[in-house]
Design a protein around this motif. Structure first.
Motif, PDB file in Angstrom:
ATOM      1  N   TRP A  48       0.868  -1.256  -0.095  1.00  0.00           N
ATOM      2  CA  TRP A  48       0.018   0.123   0.075  1.00  0.00           C
ATOM      3  C   TRP A  48       0.889   1.296  -0.120  1.00  0.00           C
ATOM      4  O   TRP A  48       0.400   2.180   0.610  1.00  0.00           O
ATOM      5  CB  TRP A  48      -0.949  -0.085   1.093  1.00  0.00           C
ATOM      6  N   GLY A  49       2.027   1.257  -0.344  1.00  0.00           N
ATOM      7  CA  GLY A  49       2.868   2.320  -0.276  1.00  0.00           C
ATOM      8  C   GLY A  49       3.614   2.687   0.850  1.00  0.00           C
ATOM      9  O   GLY A  49       4.451   3.572   0.781  1.00  0.00           O
ATOM     10  N   GLY A  50       3.522   1.946   2.014  1.00  0.00           N
ATOM     11  CA  GLY A  50       4.266   2.076   3.061  1.00  0.00           C
ATOM     12  C   GLY A  50       5.594   1.382   2.908  1.00  0.00           C
ATOM     13  O   GLY A  50       6.069   0.979   1.989  1.00  0.00           O
ATOM     14  N   ASP A  51       6.318   1.131   4.164  1.00  0.00           N
ATOM     15  CA  ASP A  51       7.511   0.591   4.107  1.00  0.00           C
ATOM     16  C   ASP A  51       7.545  -0.511   5.083  1.00  0.00           C
ATOM     17  O   ASP A  51       8.809  -0.844   5.696  1.00  0.00           O
ATOM     18  CB  ASP A  51       8.728   1.733   4.423  1.00  0.00           C
ATOM     19  N   THR A  52       6.474  -0.866   5.560  1.00  0.00           N
ATOM     20  CA  THR A  52       6.437  -1.873   6.663  1.00  0.00           C
ATOM     21  C   THR A  52       6.440  -3.355   5.967  1.00  0.00           C
ATOM     22  O   THR A  52       5.415  -3.287   5.107  1.00  0.00           O
ATOM     23  CB  THR A  52       5.327  -1.976   7.475  1.00  0.00           C
ATOM     24  N   ILE A  53       7.266  -4.222   6.163  1.00  0.00           N
ATOM     25  CA  ILE A  53       6.979  -5.622   5.548  1.00  0.00           C
ATOM     26  C   ILE A  53       5.937  -6.387   6.329  1.00  0.00           C
ATOM     27  O   ILE A  53       5.966  -6.658   7.664  1.00  0.00           O
ATOM     28  CB  ILE A  53       8.213  -6.170   5.562  1.00  0.00           C
ATOM     29  N   PHE A  54       5.348  -6.987   5.643  1.00  0.00           N
ATOM     30  CA  PHE A  54       3.969  -7.852   6.031  1.00  0.00           C
ATOM     31  C   PHE A  54       4.223  -9.207   5.345  1.00  0.00           C
ATOM     32  O   PHE A  54       4.460  -9.239   4.173  1.00  0.00           O
ATOM     33  CB  PHE A  54       2.495  -7.496   5.498  1.00  0.00           C
TER      34      PHE A  54
END
Ligand code: GTP
Ligand code: MG
Length: 378
Positions: free
Chosen positions: A221-227
């Motif tokens: 979603w354009g963020g920088d957290t890895i899921f």
């Protein structure tokens, strides 16, 4: 502080010098404002104001504490002058109750820990290490919350990154938010493991949505957290999670110098009937060896024996390795720091003065004012 003038003492006690002079007079001591008072006189006056003066047994300790904080400043270490090299990341797992932390820790251990360790029997020493294609990762076994709260309260920083487990069928819950806050406060990067993906009711989009509100925006979603979507129970997505941990670790450029004397943190400790004080240590720098003289929190000793997380006796443990040691004179506390010293005499000296200090602290817990901090506090 063996002495202080009447003026200085009055200042520190927040009193008029004339008042102190009067008190001294009543105690049979004639004094002027610039008069130097000896220790006994200072103690008498402090007692009048219900202020306890701590004995100055600490002169050595202050110096040594600096040493304790940074043992690398001695000659030997300076001479060796080696470069720090890459070390394995130390990972904690956090998340809401029942979201699958323990299942994930077990799942990771089951799939990876036995590589190259055939025949080893899992030992619960508070942490374990896995080996994924030659790359090691250390996982702290202790619940993430405890690792963060008790250890951080004692000033220890042990975690390089944290896995936030969120059950896909339950979403973000109070302890999820708490975990995020702990990790943020400690400036530890977060990887989100969306767990229980095997459940029909799993809704990973909802987890993503809810976490967005707490500043964790997925890369998708354009963020920088890895899921990473996983099923801890079925062992699905574990390899991908490990890959991501190694990726984040690589970016963080975690380093340590295996050639220096070891230092690190106590993960857990207890008294064992047969073996005496037993402590699980996380080596954070240097290499810990059997026979090393060590100060651990307020205790000390010589490393008598070391075992690793699969119960093997080992002679040495490098950066990020968890080991269980025996040979300490007392049981330290989780979060205590340990440092190896050149010789047993120094270790003993520092260990004993720190122990003395700790007893002193307990004794004078009330309005404790040392002549040192008396000067800072007032
Ligand atoms: P606490 O230590 O109590 O906070 O819980 P925890 O986060 O360690 O959760 P735990 O691993 O004990 O799992 C809680 C329950 O969820 C257990 O019944 C697990 O079997 C189950 N569980 C964990 N992971 C999964 C999963 O991926 N899928 C399914 N279906 N169940 C899971
Ligand atoms: Mg659990």
């Amino acid at each position: 502080y063996e002495s202080a003038s009447v003026g200085e003492l009055a200042n520190k006690l927040g009193r008029e010098p004339s008042e102190i002079i009067k008190k001294l007079f009543l105690l049979g001591v004639m004094a002027t404002i610039n008069q130097e008072l000896d220790k006994d006189a200072i103690e008498l006056i402090c007692a009048e104001y219900d202020v306890e003066v701590e004995e100055e047994i600490r002169i050595d300790v202050t110096d040594l504490e600096i040493y304790f904080e940074d043992p690398d400043t001695d000659d030997e270490a300076v001479e060796s002058n080696t470069e720090a090299i890459e070390r394995p990341p130390v990972v904690t797992i956090m998340g809401h109750v029942d979201h699958g932390k323990t299942t994930l820790l077990d799942s990771i251990r089951d799939t990876k820990v036995t590589q190259g360790e055939a025949g080893g029997i899992t030992q619960h020493i508070g942490a374990y290490q896995i080996n994924s294609n030659g790359k090691k990762i250390t996982f702290l076994d202790t619940p993430g919350h405890a690792a963060f709260t008790t250890m951080r309260a004692r000033g220890a920083k042990v975690t390089d990154l944290t896995i936030l487990v969120v059950a896909a069928d339950d979403g973000v819950m109070p302890q999820t938010v708490e975990a995020i806050n702990h990790a943020k406060a400690a400036e530890v990067p977060i990887i989100v493991a969306v767990n229980k993906m095997d459940k029909p009711s799993a809704n990973p989009d909802r987890v993503m949505q809810e976490l967005t509100e707490h500043g964790l925006v997925s890369e998708a979603w354009g963020g920088d957290t890895i899921f990473v979507e996983i099923s801890a129970l079925k062992g699905e997505g574990i390899d991908q999670l490990i890959e991501m941990i190694l990726l984040v670790a690589e970016v963080a450029e975690l380093k340590a110098d295996p050639s220096v004397r070891a230092k690190g943190t106590v993960i857990e400790a207890q008294l064992d009937r047969g073996r005496g004080a037993v402590a699980s240590l996380l080596v954070q720098d240097g290499t810990l060896r059997v026979g090393d003289p060590v100060v651990v929190g307020n205790t000390f000793g010589r490393v008598r024996a070391m075992i690793n997380d699969v119960g093997r006796r080992v002679k040495e443990a490098g950066p990020s390795a968890p080991v269980e040691i025996t040979g300490l004179s007392n049981v330290p506390q989780a979060g205590d720091r340990f440092v190896v010293f050149k010789d047993e005499k120094t270790a003993r000296q520092i260990g004993e003065s720190r122990a003395g200090e700790a007893i002193q602290e307990q004794r004078t817990e009330k309005t404790r004012v040392t002549l040192d901090n008396l000067f800072d506090q007032m």
